[in-house]
Scaffold this motif. Structure first.
Motif, PDB file in Angstrom:
ATOM      1  N   UNK A   1       6.309  -0.687  -3.890  1.00 25.44           N
ATOM      2  CA  UNK A   1       5.730  -2.023  -3.971  1.00 25.44           C
ATOM      3  C   UNK A   1       6.421  -2.909  -4.983  1.00 25.44           C
ATOM      4  N   UNK A   2       6.818  -2.335  -6.102  1.00 24.73           N
ATOM      5  CA  UNK A   2       7.485  -3.099  -7.168  1.00 24.73           C
ATOM      6  C   UNK A   2       9.008  -3.027  -7.075  1.00 24.73           C
ATOM      7  N   UNK A   3       9.492  -2.232  -6.120  1.00 28.24           N
ATOM      8  CA  UNK A   3      10.937  -2.016  -5.968  1.00 28.24           C
ATOM      9  C   UNK A   3      11.531  -1.563  -7.302  1.00 28.24           C
ATOM     10  N   UNK A   4      10.917  -0.584  -7.896  1.00 27.61           N
ATOM     11  CA  UNK A   4      11.330  -0.133  -9.227  1.00 27.61           C
ATOM     12  C   UNK A   4      11.520   1.376  -9.245  1.00 27.61           C
ATOM     13  N   UNK A   5      12.595   1.807  -9.901  1.00 29.89           N
ATOM     14  CA  UNK A   5      12.862   3.224 -10.104  1.00 29.89           C
ATOM     15  C   UNK A   5      13.013   3.472 -11.597  1.00 29.89           C
ATOM     16  N   UNK A   6      12.359   4.522 -12.090  1.00 27.02           N
ATOM     17  CA  UNK A   6      12.502   4.895 -13.486  1.00 27.02           C
ATOM     18  C   UNK A   6      12.823   6.383 -13.588  1.00 27.02           C
ATOM     19  N   UNK A   7      13.572   6.731 -14.622  1.00 33.58           N
ATOM     20  CA  UNK A   7      13.837   8.124 -14.967  1.00 33.58           C
ATOM     21  C   UNK A   7      13.361   8.330 -16.391  1.00 33.58           C
ATOM     22  N   UNK A   8      12.349   9.177 -16.549  1.00 30.62           N
ATOM     23  CA  UNK A   8      11.741   9.406 -17.864  1.00 30.62           C
ATOM     24  C   UNK A   8      11.317   8.093 -18.511  1.00 30.62           C
ATOM     25  N   UNK A   9      10.831   7.173 -17.687  1.00 32.78           N
ATOM     26  CA  UNK A   9      10.321   5.902 -18.176  1.00 32.78           C
ATOM     27  C   UNK A   9      11.335   4.795 -18.304  1.00 32.78           C
TER      28      UNK A   9
ATOM     29  N   UNK B   1       0.788  -1.216   0.000  1.00 31.08           N
ATOM     30  CA  UNK B   1       0.000   0.000   0.000  1.00 31.08           C
ATOM     31  C   UNK B   1       0.827   1.276   0.000  1.00 31.08           C
ATOM     32  N   UNK B   2       2.147   1.191   0.144  1.00 34.64           N
ATOM     33  CA  UNK B   2       2.947   2.408   0.194  1.00 34.64           C
ATOM     34  C   UNK B   2       2.913   3.107  -1.157  1.00 34.64           C
ATOM     35  N   UNK B   3       2.801   4.410  -1.116  1.00 34.07           N
ATOM     36  CA  UNK B   3       2.534   5.184  -2.327  1.00 34.07           C
ATOM     37  C   UNK B   3       3.742   5.259  -3.251  1.00 34.07           C
ATOM     38  N   UNK B   4       3.462   5.418  -4.527  1.00 32.81           N
ATOM     39  CA  UNK B   4       4.485   5.690  -5.526  1.00 32.81           C
ATOM     40  C   UNK B   4       4.957   7.138  -5.342  1.00 32.81           C
ATOM     41  N   UNK B   5       6.249   7.368  -5.462  1.00 33.30           N
ATOM     42  CA  UNK B   5       6.819   8.700  -5.262  1.00 33.30           C
ATOM     43  C   UNK B   5       7.349   9.234  -6.585  1.00 33.30           C
ATOM     44  N   UNK B   6       6.994  10.479  -6.886  1.00 31.52           N
ATOM     45  CA  UNK B   6       7.386  11.100  -8.149  1.00 31.52           C
ATOM     46  C   UNK B   6       8.046  12.441  -7.864  1.00 31.52           C
ATOM     47  N   UNK B   7       9.191  12.674  -8.493  1.00 31.97           N
ATOM     48  CA  UNK B   7       9.873  13.958  -8.383  1.00 31.97           C
ATOM     49  C   UNK B   7      10.481  14.266  -9.746  1.00 31.97           C
ATOM     50  N   UNK B   8       9.903  15.224 -10.448  1.00 29.02           N
ATOM     51  CA  UNK B   8      10.362  15.525 -11.801  1.00 29.02           C
ATOM     52  C   UNK B   8      10.248  14.292 -12.679  1.00 29.02           C
TER      53      UNK B   8
ATOM     54  N   UNK C   1      10.570   8.458 -10.873  1.00 29.03           N
ATOM     55  CA  UNK C   1       9.456   7.752 -10.242  1.00 29.03           C
ATOM     56  C   UNK C   1       9.996   6.561  -9.460  1.00 29.03           C
ATOM     57  N   UNK C   2       9.577   6.437  -8.206  1.00 33.17           N
ATOM     58  CA  UNK C   2       9.984   5.314  -7.362  1.00 33.17           C
ATOM     59  C   UNK C   2       8.737   4.596  -6.875  1.00 33.17           C
ATOM     60  N   UNK C   3       8.654   3.304  -7.182  1.00 36.97           N
ATOM     61  CA  UNK C   3       7.502   2.483  -6.812  1.00 36.97           C
ATOM     62  C   UNK C   3       7.952   1.499  -5.731  1.00 36.97           C
TER      63      UNK C   3
END
Length: 226
Positions: free
Chosen positions: A143-151, A129-136, A139-141
């Motif tokens: 729950x999925x342990x995933x980080x993306x930069x511009x996709x 349930x922890x929220x996805x975090x977005x900064x510019x 994006x850090x998810x």
């Protein structure tokens, strides 16, 4: 295999290896011990352990080289270094190669087990349930342990992921190095704050054009801010 998973221990000093095996086994882990670098790397590739404890000074391949090759293979299994060297350069080199933590000999086996468990808790991720975090563009998810930069997805160690997640949890808030060490690594030590600096540098390097989102506040610590 034990339900807690297999921990690979690569240590050429057999009394130390036996002591680490004893304490990990008591805590419910399966343990595979190797005594030289080449056998350790082969075991890491063959067995896919949940965590690796690597002595730095090993016959054949040093622990730092084992870690470097694992990361080059795309293997982000949590790694803790054991080192008898009281040289910061060696410890920082290990962290720069992708290790998550280090313990200097002589050490408490209970503390070592606690650090393994802390790493595995972080690698398992938070509640869904922890929220996805977005900064510019970042994006850090959790729950999925995933980080993306511009996709585009990034490969981060568990510690790098948790450090970035902690900063993104409160954008604009300045965290001291001591706060980050206590919150992300789970222990507090003024002497260990260099560990934070190295991991921040590693995260920035992987963020590429988005590295400027992680700012240094001189004399204080770090903040994530667009």
């Amino acid at each position: 295999m034990d339900s807690k998973g297999l921990v690979l221990v690569v240590e050429d000093e057999r009394p130390i290896a036996d002591l680490v095996r004893l304490y990990l086994t008591r805590d419910g882990f399966g343990v595979q011990v190797e005594h030289d670098g080449a056998a350790g790397l082969a075991a890491a590739r063959r067995m896919r352990p949940v965590a690796c404890i690597l002595d730095i000074a090993l016959p054949g391949l040093e622990g730092t080289e084992i870690c470097r090759r694992m990361r080059a293979d795309g293997d982000w299994t949590p790694v803790i270094f054991l080192t008898a060297r009281d040289d910061e350069v060696d410890r920082i080199l290990g962290l720069e190669l992708g290790a998550d933590d280090y313990v200097t000999k002589p050490f408490s086996p209970r503390e070592l087990v606690a650090r393994v468990k802390a790493l595995l808790r972080r690698a398992a991720g938070p509640d869904q349930g922890e929220r996805v975090r977005v900064l510019g563009p970042l994006t850090l998810d959790p729950g999925r342990r995933q980080v993306t930069v511009s996709g585009s997805a990034l490969s981060l160690t568990p510690t790098e992921f948790d450090l970035l997640g902690h900063l993104l949890g409160r954008p604009g808030r300045v965290f001291t190095r001591e706060e980050l060490l206590a919150s992300v690594w789970g222990y507090a030590s003024h002497a260990g704050t260099r560990t934070v600096d190295v991991h921040v540098a590693q995260v920035r390097a992987k963020l590429g054009d988005a590295a400027g989102l992680i700012r240094t506040v001189r004399g204080v610590g770090y903040t994530a801010d667009a």
